[in-house]
Motif scaffolding. Structure first.
Motif, PDB file in Angstrom:
ATOM      1  N   TRP A  32      -4.886 -19.147  -2.629  1.00 24.00           N
ATOM      2  CA  TRP A  32      -4.027 -18.503  -3.629  1.00 24.00           C
ATOM      3  C   TRP A  32      -4.413 -17.085  -3.286  1.00 24.00           C
ATOM      4  N   THR A  33      -3.165 -16.203  -3.354  1.00 25.60           N
ATOM      5  CA  THR A  33      -3.163 -14.774  -3.205  1.00 25.60           C
ATOM      6  C   THR A  33      -2.539 -14.158  -4.413  1.00 25.60           C
ATOM      7  N   ILE A  34      -3.078 -12.985  -4.874  1.00 24.49           N
ATOM      8  CA  ILE A  34      -2.149 -11.981  -5.683  1.00 24.49           C
ATOM      9  C   ILE A  34      -2.251 -10.620  -4.993  1.00 24.49           C
ATOM     10  N   ASN A  35      -0.791  -9.957  -4.924  1.00 26.12           N
ATOM     11  CA  ASN A  35      -0.641  -8.743  -4.872  1.00 26.12           C
ATOM     12  C   ASN A  35      -0.016  -7.983  -6.092  1.00 26.12           C
ATOM     13  N   PRO A  36      -0.555  -7.247  -6.927  1.00 22.65           N
ATOM     14  CA  PRO A  36      -0.036  -6.590  -7.801  1.00 22.65           C
ATOM     15  C   PRO A  36       1.258  -5.609  -7.552  1.00 22.65           C
ATOM     16  N   TYR A  37       1.294  -5.176  -6.418  1.00 27.42           N
ATOM     17  CA  TYR A  37       2.408  -4.216  -6.092  1.00 27.42           C
ATOM     18  C   TYR A  37       3.298  -4.600  -4.752  1.00 27.42           C
ATOM     19  N   ARG A  38       4.359  -4.403  -4.694  1.00 27.56           N
ATOM     20  CA  ARG A  38       5.076  -4.308  -3.329  1.00 27.56           C
ATOM     21  C   ARG A  38       5.142  -3.163  -2.644  1.00 27.56           C
ATOM     22  N   GLY A  39       4.927  -2.961  -1.581  1.00 28.32           N
ATOM     23  CA  GLY A  39       4.840  -1.845  -0.712  1.00 28.32           C
ATOM     24  C   GLY A  39       3.248  -1.330  -0.838  1.00 28.32           C
ATOM     25  N   CYS A  40       2.942  -0.181   0.141  1.00 35.32           N
ATOM     26  CA  CYS A  40       1.675   0.214  -0.159  1.00 35.32           C
ATOM     27  C   CYS A  40       1.736   1.648   0.500  1.00 35.32           C
ATOM     28  N   GLU A  41       1.222   2.649  -0.099  1.00 38.35           N
ATOM     29  CA  GLU A  41       1.264   3.963   0.080  1.00 38.35           C
ATOM     30  C   GLU A  41       0.504   4.397   1.167  1.00 38.35           C
ATOM     31  N   PHE A  42      -0.496   3.532   1.508  1.00 43.00           N
ATOM     32  CA  PHE A  42      -1.488   4.150   2.498  1.00 43.00           C
ATOM     33  C   PHE A  42      -1.043   4.317   3.701  1.00 43.00           C
ATOM     34  N   GLY A  43       0.295   3.731   4.027  1.00 42.18           N
ATOM     35  CA  GLY A  43       0.887   3.710   5.232  1.00 42.18           C
ATOM     36  C   GLY A  43       0.331   3.453   6.566  1.00 42.18           C
ATOM     37  N   CYS A  44      -0.673   2.522   6.569  1.00 43.56           N
ATOM     38  CA  CYS A  44      -1.531   2.245   8.015  1.00 43.56           C
ATOM     39  C   CYS A  44      -0.465   1.761   9.127  1.00 43.56           C
ATOM     40  N   LYS A  45      -0.937   2.503   9.973  1.00 42.38           N
ATOM     41  CA  LYS A  45       0.153   2.283  11.241  1.00 42.38           C
ATOM     42  C   LYS A  45       0.035   0.619  11.924  1.00 42.38           C
ATOM     43  N   MET A  56      13.883  -7.328   0.426  1.00 44.85           N
ATOM     44  CA  MET A  56      14.630  -6.631  -0.688  1.00 44.85           C
ATOM     45  C   MET A  56      15.714  -5.885  -0.240  1.00 44.85           C
ATOM     46  N   GLY A  57      16.030  -5.934   1.161  1.00 44.91           N
ATOM     47  CA  GLY A  57      17.314  -5.263   1.777  1.00 44.91           C
ATOM     48  C   GLY A  57      16.609  -3.924   2.413  1.00 44.91           C
ATOM     49  N   MET A  58      15.641  -3.454   2.677  1.00 41.98           N
ATOM     50  CA  MET A  58      14.964  -2.517   2.994  1.00 41.98           C
ATOM     51  C   MET A  58      14.435  -2.323   4.531  1.00 41.98           C
ATOM     52  N   GLU A  59      15.415  -2.119   5.234  1.00 45.52           N
ATOM     53  CA  GLU A  59      14.840  -2.276   6.734  1.00 45.52           C
ATOM     54  C   GLU A  59      14.174  -1.079   7.295  1.00 45.52           C
ATOM     55  N   ASP A  60      14.290  -0.064   6.723  1.00 48.07           N
ATOM     56  CA  ASP A  60      13.395   1.157   7.025  1.00 48.07           C
ATOM     57  C   ASP A  60      12.246   1.073   6.999  1.00 48.07           C
ATOM     58  N   ALA A  61      11.350   0.821   7.989  1.00 47.75           N
ATOM     59  CA  ALA A  61       9.912   0.777   7.824  1.00 47.75           C
ATOM     60  C   ALA A  61       9.323   1.724   6.829  1.00 47.75           C
ATOM     61  N   ALA A  62       9.597   2.975   6.765  1.00 47.20           N
ATOM     62  CA  ALA A  62       9.115   4.050   6.287  1.00 47.20           C
ATOM     63  C   ALA A  62       9.177   3.727   4.361  1.00 47.20           C
TER      64      ALA A  62
END
Length: 228
Positions: A32-45, A56-62
């Motif tokens: 099992w996995t748990i991810n408390p957030y969707r999206g991640c601010e660190f922006g790893c390439k 969620m309908g957001m195709e812009d990778a940024a």
């Protein structure tokens, strides 16, 4: 979703949660996995989870690093779901987004999850992060470790600050992450270092990996390993 807070580049939202635990495919080292957030601010390439915002309908990778969603009502939902689980099934926290990314300083969703596990026993738990924030929760981590099998994995891709800034533009510096390894180890928490991802022709030389492994050992890591 309602906006919880906004910074110059990042907006934080809350998103309704129906389930906290995610079942993995066969062959994974955890069930099992748990991810408390969707999206991640660190922006790893190199991030492999960036595409998940497309659901969620957001195709812009940024947008994956600029629109962060904190999941709601994690503690009561997790408590309910754990009643149906075999305690021996491994649970990994932070597999698609970092559980200690900057949003955690504000919204403490990861801490709410740890509070649930601190009240139980017999679980096999792991946390993976490239943040230096994990020692903030030492009180809960120590309590969890007393009655459960807990390991904390700190991801350190490279010791080269300039390279790290190119690969992981908003993540804490490598030396700050090593300091977290040291604090966790000194507090009695089982901690290791993941040099992930090992990047061919960039971070995969024997000299770089030896240097990183030595630094991890000196900081108190009890294991070291990663993959391409």
């Amino acid at each position: 979703s309602p906006v919880l807070e906004a910074k110059s580049r990042v907006r934080y939202f809350e998103i309704e949660t129906k389930s906290v635990l995610n079942r993995t495919r066969p062959g994974m080292p955890f069930r099992w996995t748990i991810n408390p957030y969707r999206g991640c601010e660190f922006g790893c390439k190199y991030c492999y989870a960036r595409y998940t915002h497309e659901f969620m309908g957001m195709e812009d990778a940024a947008l994956f690093e600029n629109q962060i969603y904190a999941k709601s009502d994690l503690a009561p939902i997790l408590s309910r779901e754990l009643r149906k689980l075999d305690p021996g099934e491994a649970i990994a926290i932070g597999t698609a987004t970092d559980p200690y990314q900057p949003a955690e300083r504000r919204f403490r969703r990861t801490r709410s999850i740890l509070e649930v596990f601190a009240a139980g026993c017999g679980r096999r738990l792991s946390i993976t992060t490239k943040s230096d924030l994990a020692p903030r929760d030492l009180d809960l981590l120590q309590k969890i470790a007393q009655s459960n099998h807990l390991s904390v994995n700190i991801t350190i891709t490279t010791l080269d600050r300039e390279l790290a800034r190119m690969l992981e533009p908003r993540a804490p510096r490598p030396d700050l992450r090593l300091d977290s390894v040291r604090k966790l180890s000194q507090a009695g928490i089982r901690v290791g270092v993941f040099p992930n991802p090992i990047l061919p022709l960039i971070t995969d030389t024997e000299r770089r990996l030896d240097r990183l492994a030595s630094a991890a050992r000196d900081a108190g890591a009890s294991y070291f390993g990663g993959g391409l």
